[in-house]
Design a protein around this motif. Structure first.
Motif, mmCIF file in Angstrom:
data_model
loop_
_atom_site.group_PDB
_atom_site.id
_atom_site.type_symbol
_atom_site.label_atom_id
_atom_site.label_comp_id
_atom_site.label_asym_id
_atom_site.label_seq_id
_atom_site.Cartn_x
_atom_site.Cartn_y
_atom_site.Cartn_z
ATOM 1 N N GLU A 5 3.799 -3.775 -9.795
ATOM 2 C CA GLU A 5 4.581 -4.763 -9.254
ATOM 3 C C GLU A 5 5.234 -4.643 -8.170
ATOM 4 O OE1 GLU A 5 7.800 -5.127 -12.431
ATOM 5 O OE2 GLU A 5 6.355 -5.701 -13.886
ATOM 6 N N GLY A 6 4.762 -3.671 -7.369
ATOM 7 C CA GLY A 6 5.030 -3.662 -5.842
ATOM 8 C C GLY A 6 6.295 -2.576 -5.707
ATOM 9 N N ARG A 7 6.906 -2.018 -6.591
ATOM 10 C CA ARG A 7 8.060 -0.973 -6.686
ATOM 11 C C ARG A 7 7.550 0.432 -6.312
ATOM 12 N NH1 ARG A 7 9.819 -4.588 -10.580
ATOM 13 N NH2 ARG A 7 9.843 -2.988 -12.241
ATOM 14 N N MET A 8 8.390 1.252 -5.896
ATOM 15 C CA MET A 8 7.821 2.611 -5.806
ATOM 16 C C MET A 8 7.997 3.351 -7.028
ATOM 17 S SD MET A 8 7.227 2.875 -2.732
ATOM 18 C CE MET A 8 7.104 4.883 -2.690
ATOM 19 N N CYS A 9 7.205 4.298 -6.993
ATOM 20 C CA CYS A 9 7.256 5.050 -8.475
ATOM 21 C C CYS A 9 6.938 6.433 -8.094
ATOM 22 C CB CYS A 9 6.117 4.585 -9.345
ATOM 23 S SG CYS A 9 6.006 5.506 -10.985
ATOM 24 N N PRO A 10 8.069 7.350 -7.759
ATOM 25 C CA PRO A 10 7.678 8.642 -7.519
ATOM 26 C C PRO A 10 6.818 9.462 -8.521
ATOM 27 C CG PRO A 10 9.953 8.040 -7.007
ATOM 28 C CD PRO A 10 9.357 6.894 -7.777
ATOM 29 N N GLY A 11 6.029 10.336 -8.356
ATOM 30 C CA GLY A 11 5.324 11.157 -9.209
ATOM 31 C C GLY A 11 4.424 10.376 -9.926
ATOM 32 N N ALA A 12 3.810 9.167 -9.401
ATOM 33 C CA ALA A 12 3.112 8.317 -10.036
ATOM 34 C C ALA A 12 1.626 9.100 -10.599
ATOM 35 C CB ALA A 12 2.635 7.269 -9.197
ATOM 36 N N PRO A 13 0.989 9.809 -9.809
ATOM 37 C CA PRO A 13 -0.267 10.591 -10.040
ATOM 38 C C PRO A 13 0.001 11.521 -11.465
ATOM 39 C CG PRO A 13 -0.098 10.628 -7.702
ATOM 40 C CD PRO A 13 1.314 9.959 -8.385
ATOM 41 N N GLY A 14 1.005 12.165 -11.508
ATOM 42 C CA GLY A 14 1.277 12.939 -12.767
ATOM 43 C C GLY A 14 1.413 11.930 -14.013
ATOM 44 N N LEU A 15 2.223 10.707 -13.806
ATOM 45 C CA LEU A 15 2.465 9.802 -14.637
ATOM 46 C C LEU A 15 1.079 9.184 -15.176
ATOM 47 C CD1 LEU A 15 5.441 7.746 -13.527
ATOM 48 C CD2 LEU A 15 5.405 9.644 -15.148
ATOM 49 N N LEU A 16 0.278 9.166 -14.548
ATOM 50 C CA LEU A 16 -1.051 8.611 -14.663
ATOM 51 C C LEU A 16 -1.716 9.701 -15.659
ATOM 52 C CD1 LEU A 16 -3.465 6.447 -14.560
ATOM 53 C CD2 LEU A 16 -3.948 7.448 -12.286
ATOM 54 N N LEU A 17 -1.736 10.860 -15.156
ATOM 55 C CA LEU A 17 -2.378 11.765 -16.115
ATOM 56 C C LEU A 17 -1.952 11.999 -17.381
ATOM 57 C CD1 LEU A 17 -2.734 14.821 -13.278
ATOM 58 C CD2 LEU A 17 -4.557 13.332 -14.361
ATOM 59 N N GLU A 18 -0.530 11.816 -17.404
ATOM 60 C CA GLU A 18 0.097 11.672 -18.828
ATOM 61 C C GLU A 18 -0.537 10.700 -19.880
ATOM 62 O OE1 GLU A 18 4.218 12.317 -19.544
ATOM 63 O OE2 GLU A 18 4.273 12.745 -17.249
ATOM 64 N N ASP B 32 0.921 -1.148 0.065
ATOM 65 C CA ASP B 32 -0.121 0.142 -0.091
ATOM 66 C C ASP B 32 0.918 1.347 0.133
ATOM 67 O OD1 ASP B 32 -2.184 -1.468 0.102
ATOM 68 O OD2 ASP B 32 -2.753 -1.092 2.080
ATOM 69 N N SER B 33 2.266 1.300 0.473
ATOM 70 C CA SER B 33 2.969 2.494 0.814
ATOM 71 C C SER B 33 3.391 2.791 -0.770
ATOM 72 C CB SER B 33 4.331 1.955 1.552
ATOM 73 O OG SER B 33 5.101 1.169 0.889
ATOM 74 N N VAL B 34 3.208 1.992 -1.670
ATOM 75 C CA VAL B 34 3.658 2.057 -3.151
ATOM 76 C C VAL B 34 2.471 3.280 -3.816
ATOM 77 C CG1 VAL B 34 4.075 1.101 -5.451
ATOM 78 C CG2 VAL B 34 4.833 0.052 -3.369
ATOM 79 N N TRP B 35 1.412 3.073 -3.294
ATOM 80 C CA TRP B 35 0.203 4.077 -3.657
ATOM 81 C C TRP B 35 0.010 5.000 -2.814
ATOM 82 C CZ3 TRP B 35 -1.691 2.265 -8.121
ATOM 83 C CH2 TRP B 35 -1.361 1.045 -8.631
ATOM 84 N N GLN B 36 0.708 5.190 -1.954
ATOM 85 C CA GLN B 36 0.519 6.381 -0.599
ATOM 86 C C GLN B 36 0.579 7.633 -1.487
ATOM 87 O OE1 GLN B 36 3.377 6.347 2.322
ATOM 88 N NE2 GLN B 36 2.491 7.888 3.559
ATOM 89 N N VAL C 171 -9.369 9.873 -4.684
ATOM 90 C CA VAL C 171 -8.058 9.976 -5.032
ATOM 91 C C VAL C 171 -7.614 11.469 -4.592
ATOM 92 C CG1 VAL C 171 -6.021 9.741 -6.482
ATOM 93 C CG2 VAL C 171 -8.063 8.228 -6.489
ATOM 94 N N PRO C 172 -7.392 11.752 -3.407
ATOM 95 C CA PRO C 172 -7.096 13.029 -3.155
ATOM 96 C C PRO C 172 -5.982 13.768 -4.085
ATOM 97 C CG PRO C 172 -7.055 11.625 -1.105
ATOM 98 C CD PRO C 172 -7.242 10.875 -2.345
ATOM 99 N N ALA C 173 -4.872 13.067 -4.272
ATOM 100 C CA ALA C 173 -4.015 13.537 -5.242
ATOM 101 C C ALA C 173 -4.368 14.453 -6.499
ATOM 102 C CB ALA C 173 -3.066 12.700 -5.343
ATOM 103 N N LEU C 174 -5.694 13.564 -7.116
ATOM 104 C CA LEU C 174 -5.780 13.926 -8.072
ATOM 105 C C LEU C 174 -7.361 14.630 -8.384
ATOM 106 C CD1 LEU C 174 -4.881 10.979 -10.503
ATOM 107 C CD2 LEU C 174 -3.811 12.938 -10.226
ATOM 108 N N ALA C 175 -7.850 14.718 -6.993
ATOM 109 C CA ALA C 175 -9.366 15.209 -6.871
ATOM 110 C C ALA C 175 -9.664 16.429 -7.545
ATOM 111 C CB ALA C 175 -9.615 15.648 -5.232
ATOM 112 N N LYS C 176 -8.943 17.335 -7.990
ATOM 113 C CA LYS C 176 -9.130 18.409 -8.575
ATOM 114 C C LYS C 176 -9.560 18.237 -10.150
ATOM 115 C CE LYS C 176 -7.344 22.841 -10.541
ATOM 116 N NZ LYS C 176 -6.195 23.659 -10.441
ATOM 117 N N TRP C 177 -8.891 17.078 -10.558
ATOM 118 C CA TRP C 177 -9.061 16.786 -11.896
ATOM 119 C C TRP C 177 -10.000 15.747 -12.107
ATOM 120 C CZ3 TRP C 177 -6.851 20.712 -13.897
ATOM 121 C CH2 TRP C 177 -5.802 21.255 -13.319
#
Length: 538
Positions: A77-90, A34-38, A112-118
């Motif tokens: 796959e369970g690995r950390m991905c910094p900036g994931a919300p931005g990558l998802l938007l891309e 879950d920390s991956v999705w934090q 998804v609070p990180a993307l709530a505005k969009w």
């Protein structure tokens, strides 16, 4: 198991401890996953749904999606991905707009609070539910395309727009026409659109009086072109290819009652009521509105409408019309060489209106001459006396007086007929050869067997031939009628009171199609995602 057995109790305790440790390990593993999705900020119980959505976006993006997809796959796959919300938007930005909006709506439902505005805006754009007016009015002006969608939806509901200036600048013309049709008052400076012709079109739809004549012409707006021309010159020539209301206006000026009836729906309320009173009681001209009789441009059509009906000049407003009508009737009778012309003239030979009196006396004098013998000098002297007695005399009457003097100066046996040969043939004085010859031929057929009348028209024909062969009317003066042709038989004029005030140009664009609304929506989705990516990109 016998719980009294110490060995059994120990085995049970060990099993319970193993379960507890397994739960701890599972919770720690889940926490690690879950920390991956934090960074998305979703509640832990919604992370599986979030994972499924991200997995779907990555799958739909394809194998060539590049860096954003690789980063999100690592996260799956369970690995950390910094900036994931931005990558998802891309990745969402590169998907078809409708598909992307569906994913945004699902992310909004997940939370998804990180993307709530969009995701909130994407959910509104997705179209699965109708946004409330309050939601639309509260939306920001992110981008021209997004603002256009928002204001288009507000317009569709009949609400006030948030960004009127931007809407006028960017909206398709059919949407702006919807705004105009709604009747909402809004200012127009004539510079709102990039296309100058569209600016003129909108001015024509809202404030046509602000357009110059050249601008009206450039819009191809014949109704307004002719409205202005008729106001400027009510007697201008109106061709056949003009709009029907313009043809009807011209026809009314020429005396056509049927055209007047067709014109009624186009008139202002006051004029419509007046005309309906006339058309509603065609057999009672005595009760027609006096206001209409004051407009000389309406006299030809009023004359036609009251043919055969008595109209006593008992009211001041009617007197000029009655005199005009009677003099015209007398002139027509005179052209037909009928003594009944005297009946129309009698009430007007003492008129207080100088031109009416002069015309009536001149006609009556002509009739006296026409029905007398050419050798009768007494009738010529009487004619001179009556014409000279007129306190005001026009140039035509002075010419007629001179003509009478010339007849008196001749030997009575050589004076010839005392009629005007053109009038004798029933045509206007000075008519061209084609006109008078055709009239002579018609009369010859009509008067077959009537020797004296045939002799008169043949004599008239011979006189005109001599005039044309020997220098024309300049060398052969005649007794001329009418004295005031422009008053008695004026060129038809469109009644100004029937020329409408400037009316807005009718809509030229078609209705707003569902395809157009869908295009506006997809453009708004694209603009939203572009803005979202731009704001989250360092």
């Amino acid at each position: 198991m016998d719980i009294s057995d110490p060995r059994a109790r120990k085995a049970a305790a060990l099993a319970e401890e193993r379960l507890r440790l397994a739960r701890i390990r599972e919770e720690r593993e889940r926490g690690r996953r879950d920390s991956v999705w934090q960074e998305f900020g979703a509640e832990s119980e919604r992370i599986p749904d979030l994972r499924d959505t991200v997995e779907a976006v990555v799958a739909e993006s394809g194998d060539d999606a590049g860096g954003p997809a690789r980063g999100l796959r690592a996260m799956l796959e369970g690995r950390m991905c910094p900036g994931a919300p931005g990558l998802l938007l891309e990745l969402l930005r590169d998907l078809p707009p409708g598909v992307a909006a569906g994913h945004l709506a699902r992310l909004h439902a997940i939370g998804v609070p990180a993307l709530a505005k969009w995701t909130r805006l994407g959910e509104l754009l997705h179209g699965q539910r109708e946004p409330s007016t309050e939601e639309l009015q509260g939306l920001p002006s992110l981008d021209p395309a997004f603002s256009l969608w928002r204001d288009g939806e507000l317009l569709r509901r009949g609400n006030r727009l948030r960004s009127l200036e931007r809407f006028l600048e960017n909206a398709p013309l059919s949407l702006v026409d919807d705004l105009v049709d709604r009747g909402t008052a809004f200012p127009l400076g004539g510079q709102e659109r990039l296309d100058p012709q569209e600016n003129l079109y909108l001015l024509a739809r809202r404030s046509p009086e602000r357009l110059t004549d050249a601008q009206v012409e450039s819009l191809g707006w014949p109704e307004e072109v002719w409205r202005r021309r008729l106001l400027e010159d009510p007697a201008c020539e109106v061709p056949d290819d003009v709009p029907e209301p313009v043809r009807d206006l011209a026809a009314v000026g020429g005396g056509d009652p049927e055209a007047l009836a067709r014109l009624v729906p186009t008139l202002d309320e006051r004029s419509r009521q007046l005309v309906r009173q006339v058309l509603g009681e065609p057999e009672r001209p005595s009760v027609w509105p006096r206001a209409l009789f004051k407009d000389a441009d309406l006299w030809p059509v009023l004359e036609r409408l009251c043919e055969g009906w008595v109209l006593e000049p008992s009211q001041e407003a009617v007197v000029p019309f009655v005199a005009w009508r009677d003099l015209r009737s007398a002139h027509r009778e005179l052209l037909d060489v009928r003594p009944s012309a005297y009946e129309y003239l009698a009430p007007h030979t003492s008129s207080s209106e100088p031109w009416v009196r002069e015309e009536a006396v001149a006609m009556e004098v002509y009739l006296d001459l026409r029905f007398s013998e050419s050798g009768d000098s007494q009738v010529l002297h009487k004619a001179l006396e009556r014409l000279n007695a007129l306190p005001e005399r026009s140039a035509v009457t002075e010419g007629n007086i001179a003509w009478i003097h010339s007849r008196l100066a001749m030997d009575r046996n050589n004076r010839g007929p005392l009629f005007n040969p053109y009038l004798e043939l029933g045509v206007a004085h000075g008519s061209d050869q084609r006109v008078w010859r055709e009239a002579w031929r018609s009369l010859r057929r009509l008067l077959q067997g009537r020797k004296q009348e045939l002799s008169d028209i043949n004599q008239a024909r011979d006189l005109i031939r001599d005039i044309e062969a020997t220098g024309g009317l300049g060398n052969h003066p005649l007794y001329v009628l009418p004295v005031f042709p422009d008053r008695l038989f004026p060129r038809p004029r469109v009644p100004r009171r029937f020329v409408a005030e400037p009316r807005p140009l009718a809509r030229r664009s078609g209705p707003v199609s569902q395809e157009l609304r869908e295009r506006i929506r997809t453009d708004a989705i694209t603009a939203l995602l572009n803005r979202a990516v731009a704001e989250r990109t360092p």
